[in-house]
Every structure is written in structure tokens, then in C-alpha cells.
Design a protein around this motif. Structure first.
Motif, mmCIF file in Angstrom:
data_model
loop_
_atom_site.group_PDB
_atom_site.id
_atom_site.type_symbol
_atom_site.label_atom_id
_atom_site.label_comp_id
_atom_site.label_asym_id
_atom_site.label_seq_id
_atom_site.Cartn_x
_atom_site.Cartn_y
_atom_site.Cartn_z
ATOM 1 N N LYS A 44 0.838 -1.212 0.000
ATOM 2 C CA LYS A 44 0.000 0.000 0.000
ATOM 3 C C LYS A 44 0.871 1.261 0.000
ATOM 4 O O LYS A 44 0.731 2.119 -0.863
ATOM 5 C CB LYS A 44 -0.933 0.031 1.232
ATOM 6 C CG LYS A 44 -1.852 -1.175 1.344
ATOM 7 C CD LYS A 44 -2.767 -1.079 2.553
ATOM 8 C CE LYS A 44 -2.053 -1.106 3.903
ATOM 9 N NZ LYS A 44 -1.368 -2.372 4.213
ATOM 10 N N SER A 45 1.756 1.356 1.000
ATOM 11 C CA SER A 45 2.584 2.571 1.095
ATOM 12 C C SER A 45 3.475 2.714 -0.134
ATOM 13 O O SER A 45 3.673 3.826 -0.637
ATOM 14 C CB SER A 45 3.457 2.541 2.356
ATOM 15 O OG SER A 45 2.656 2.501 3.503
ATOM 16 N N THR A 46 4.009 1.604 -0.621
ATOM 17 C CA THR A 46 4.883 1.658 -1.798
ATOM 18 C C THR A 46 4.112 2.226 -2.993
ATOM 19 O O THR A 46 4.623 3.089 -3.724
ATOM 20 C CB THR A 46 5.432 0.253 -2.121
ATOM 21 O OG1 THR A 46 6.096 -0.239 -0.958
ATOM 22 C CG2 THR A 46 6.401 0.278 -3.286
ATOM 23 N N ILE A 81 2.045 10.336 4.240
ATOM 24 C CA ILE A 81 2.452 8.953 4.062
ATOM 25 C C ILE A 81 3.317 8.523 5.237
ATOM 26 O O ILE A 81 4.296 9.185 5.554
ATOM 27 C CB ILE A 81 3.229 8.774 2.730
ATOM 28 C CG1 ILE A 81 2.377 9.322 1.604
ATOM 29 C CG2 ILE A 81 3.655 7.309 2.530
ATOM 30 C CD1 ILE A 81 2.197 8.530 0.395
ATOM 31 N N GLU A 82 2.932 7.426 5.866
ATOM 32 C CA GLU A 82 3.606 6.920 7.063
ATOM 33 C C GLU A 82 3.678 8.022 8.119
ATOM 34 O O GLU A 82 2.669 8.644 8.385
ATOM 35 C CB GLU A 82 4.932 6.253 6.694
ATOM 36 C CG GLU A 82 4.644 4.973 5.882
ATOM 37 C CD GLU A 82 5.859 4.241 5.353
ATOM 38 O OE1 GLU A 82 6.931 4.836 5.277
ATOM 39 O OE2 GLU A 82 5.705 3.062 5.001
ATOM 40 N N SER A 83 4.852 8.324 8.704
ATOM 41 C CA SER A 83 4.804 9.317 9.787
ATOM 42 C C SER A 83 4.842 10.741 9.237
ATOM 43 O O SER A 83 5.510 11.003 8.233
ATOM 44 C CB SER A 83 5.929 9.093 10.782
ATOM 45 O OG SER A 83 7.049 8.633 10.117
ATOM 46 N N LEU A 153 -3.892 9.791 1.935
ATOM 47 C CA LEU A 153 -3.677 9.588 3.368
ATOM 48 C C LEU A 153 -3.358 8.115 3.622
ATOM 49 O O LEU A 153 -4.194 7.235 3.389
ATOM 50 C CB LEU A 153 -4.939 9.995 4.147
ATOM 51 C CG LEU A 153 -5.416 11.444 3.961
ATOM 52 C CD1 LEU A 153 -6.768 11.659 4.636
ATOM 53 C CD2 LEU A 153 -4.392 12.429 4.519
ATOM 54 N N ASP A 154 -2.141 7.862 4.091
ATOM 55 C CA ASP A 154 -1.704 6.487 4.364
ATOM 56 C C ASP A 154 -2.004 6.181 5.832
ATOM 57 O O ASP A 154 -1.413 6.798 6.715
ATOM 58 C CB ASP A 154 -0.194 6.409 4.076
ATOM 59 C CG ASP A 154 0.333 4.989 4.095
ATOM 60 O OD1 ASP A 154 -0.466 4.035 4.014
ATOM 61 O OD2 ASP A 154 1.574 4.830 4.180
ATOM 62 N N GLU A 155 -2.917 5.293 6.078
ATOM 63 C CA GLU A 155 -3.319 4.919 7.444
ATOM 64 C C GLU A 155 -3.623 6.153 8.301
ATOM 65 O O GLU A 155 -3.005 6.349 9.356
ATOM 66 C CB GLU A 155 -2.197 4.115 8.130
ATOM 67 C CG GLU A 155 -1.597 3.020 7.274
ATOM 68 C CD GLU A 155 -2.175 1.648 7.549
ATOM 69 O OE1 GLU A 155 -3.045 1.519 8.433
ATOM 70 O OE2 GLU A 155 -1.759 0.708 6.863
ATOM 71 N N PRO A 156 -4.581 6.983 7.858
ATOM 72 C CA PRO A 156 -4.775 8.270 8.546
ATOM 73 C C PRO A 156 -5.282 8.161 9.975
ATOM 74 O O PRO A 156 -5.106 9.094 10.755
ATOM 75 C CB PRO A 156 -5.813 8.984 7.670
ATOM 76 C CG PRO A 156 -6.529 7.913 6.949
ATOM 77 C CD PRO A 156 -5.516 6.825 6.733
#
Ligand SMILES: Nc1ncnc2c1ncn2[C@@H]1O[C@H](COP(=O)(O)OP(=O)(O)OP(=O)(O)O)[C@@H](O)[C@H]1O
Ligand SMILES: [Mg+2]
Length: 235
Positions: A44-46, A81-83, A153-156
């Protein structure tokens, strides 16, 4: 007919010999909320990093508003994305000020985005001393600064309390009518079910399902099926 703000075609990203993302073709409908689901390590993040120019694809194409993606499109894309990328020794306002200066935006935008994410009362506290949820809110405020047309939004909901999650859900749901398309990633099925119009399910770097969320559909069994199929394919 649906119009798409973003499409990817056979997007791939390898890390050394690992195929982290393989032939992913996504279609993101304009002014909708798209949920990208997948277990840990699914890619997902990639995928989101390739869309936001943080990683180069190994192969494949990305189209933004029907033209081949270029870095110029990043002026219309906001991302977390991520932190969140925070200056730990600066306050919330100072963090946003640095960015408004870079983006050539008026100071008034700082208060606007702080109000949107309900983070107006942190005063002189430095971002390094923020709780996880406060950092996440500030990260979203940063992503919103440049009036993005596409918000990624990555894992918001990471680190947010139940009230924060509900606030964020209402906030995200209000974006399509303001002309903002949202792509969010998550592995929390119940969250995505409540928020997304369309979903994509990734497992083992491949897109196993893409479509609308149908009322009453059992998202969990669909998710499990996609994960199971990807394990079979990888075996
Ligand atoms: N910079 C990197 N170098 C090497 N391998 C990487 C790198 N970034 C990601 N990977 C690998 O690519 C795969 C996909 O990772 P990715 O971060 O995209 O997963 P994810 O779906 O976002 O997972 P999570 O839900 O845990 O955030 C994983 O196997 C991961 O180890
Ligand atoms: Mg991730």
C-alpha cells in the motif's frame, strides 16, 4: 460515465529481488473516497509513494487528470504517508509557517487548516512533544495546505482516539463535495466500509479486487479471499 482523477497502469516496484508491487492498475474516480486495503507488507505505502513521487516506479505508468503524471502535478496533490514530516522543535503554527513560505501561501491558511483538523489550542508546545494523534492531525493539516485536488492519506487513523477517528471520518466524507478526491489506505476493514465509495484490495503486491462497496457486502470475506488467492499465486 465516471471520470478519473488518477489511474495507474501495470505499476511495478521492485526492491532488490523482491516484487513489492506488481502490475497494479488502479482507477480513482474524481470526487470520491477510495480505500486501498491490504494486510501489512501488501504494498500500500509503496504504491502511494509512487503516486506522490517519493519512489520511482520500476515499470508502469501513472496518469493524473488524463495526462501522464509529472512532478508538476504534485502542486495539486496533498499527502500524508507513514509518519508526518514534522520539525520537532517547532510549534504547530511554525511547522505550517515554514510550508506556507515554501508554497507561497498566505498566513491566513495556517489558521484555516488548524481549524479543519481541530488543532487550534496547542500554543507554544513543540511538535516533538505532541501525542501521536496530535502529530497525525498536524500531518493532515500539512497535506491540506495547498488546496489539493487529490488527498492521499496512508493509514490516517493511526494513533487517533475514537473521537478523533469519527471527526476524521466526517472530515474525509466532506471532501468530495468540496472537489477533493481522497485515497486512503488502511487495514481496518470496518473503517473503510464506513468511509469509502470504492475500494481496492492489495495482497502480496497485487491488486486482487477493485470495485464499489455494495451495501451489505461482507468485506471481511472478500478481503480474506484476496489474501488467500495471493498466497496461492505466490506459492
Ligand atoms: N525501502 C524499502 N526497501 C526494501 N524493501 C521495502 C522498502 N519499502 C518497502 N519494502 C518492502 O515492500 C513490501 C511492501 O511494503 P509496504 O510498506 O508498501 O507495505 P504496506 O502495505 O504499506 O504495509 P503496512 O500495512 O505494514 O504499512 C514489504 O515487503 C516491504 O518490506
Ligand atoms: Mg504502509
Amino acid at each position: 460515465m465516471d471520470t478519473y482523477i488518477l489511474k495507474t497502469k501495470d505499476l511495478c516496484r521492485d526492491f532488490k529481488r523482491q516484487h513489492a508491487v506488481s502490475d497494479i492498475s488502479l482507477s480513482i474516480t474524481k470526487n470520491s473516497v477510495y480505500g486501498l486495503l491490504g494486510p501489512n507488507g501488501a504494498g500500500k505505502s509503496t504504491t502511494l509513494k509512487m503516486i506522490t513521487g517519493m519512489l520511482h516506479p520500476t515499470s508502469g505508468e501513472i496518469f493524473f487528470e488524463n495526462h501522464p503524471w509529472s512532478r508538476n502535478d504534485l502542486t495539486k496533490i496533498g499527502a500524508l504517508i507513514e509518519s508526518p514530516p514534522l520539525y520537532e522543535n517547532l510549534t504547530a503554527k511554525e511547522n505550517l509557517k515554514v510550508r506556507t513560505l515554501l508554497l507561497g501561501l498566505p498566513d491566513s491558511r495556517i489558521q484555516e487548516v488548524l481549524e479543519i483538523v481541530s488543532l487550534t489550542d496547542t500554543g507554544k508546545k513543540h511538535a516533538g512533544q505532541f501525542s501521536m494523534g496530535m502529530k497525525q492531525r498536524l500531518g493532515i493539516a500539512i497535506a491540506l495546505l495547498n488546496y489539493p485536488k487529490l488527498l492521499i492519506l496512508d493509514e490516517p487513523t493511526n494513533g487517533l482516539d475514537p473521537i478523533g477517528i469519527q471527526d476524521l471520518r466526517n472530515l474525509i466524507r466532506s471532501f468530495p463535495e468540496q472537489g477533493i478526491t481522497v485515497i486512503l489506505s488502511s487495514h481496518i476493514l470496518s473503517e473503510v466500509e464506513l468511509i469509502a465509495d470504492h475500494i481496492g484490495i492489495i495482497a502480496g503486491g497485487s491488486l486482487g479486487y477493485e470495485g464499489k462497496i455494495n451495501p451489505g457486502e461482507d468485506l471481511e470475506s472478500l478481503f480474506m479471499q484476496v489474501v488467500k488467492n495471493s498466497k496461492k499465486a505466490g506459492a
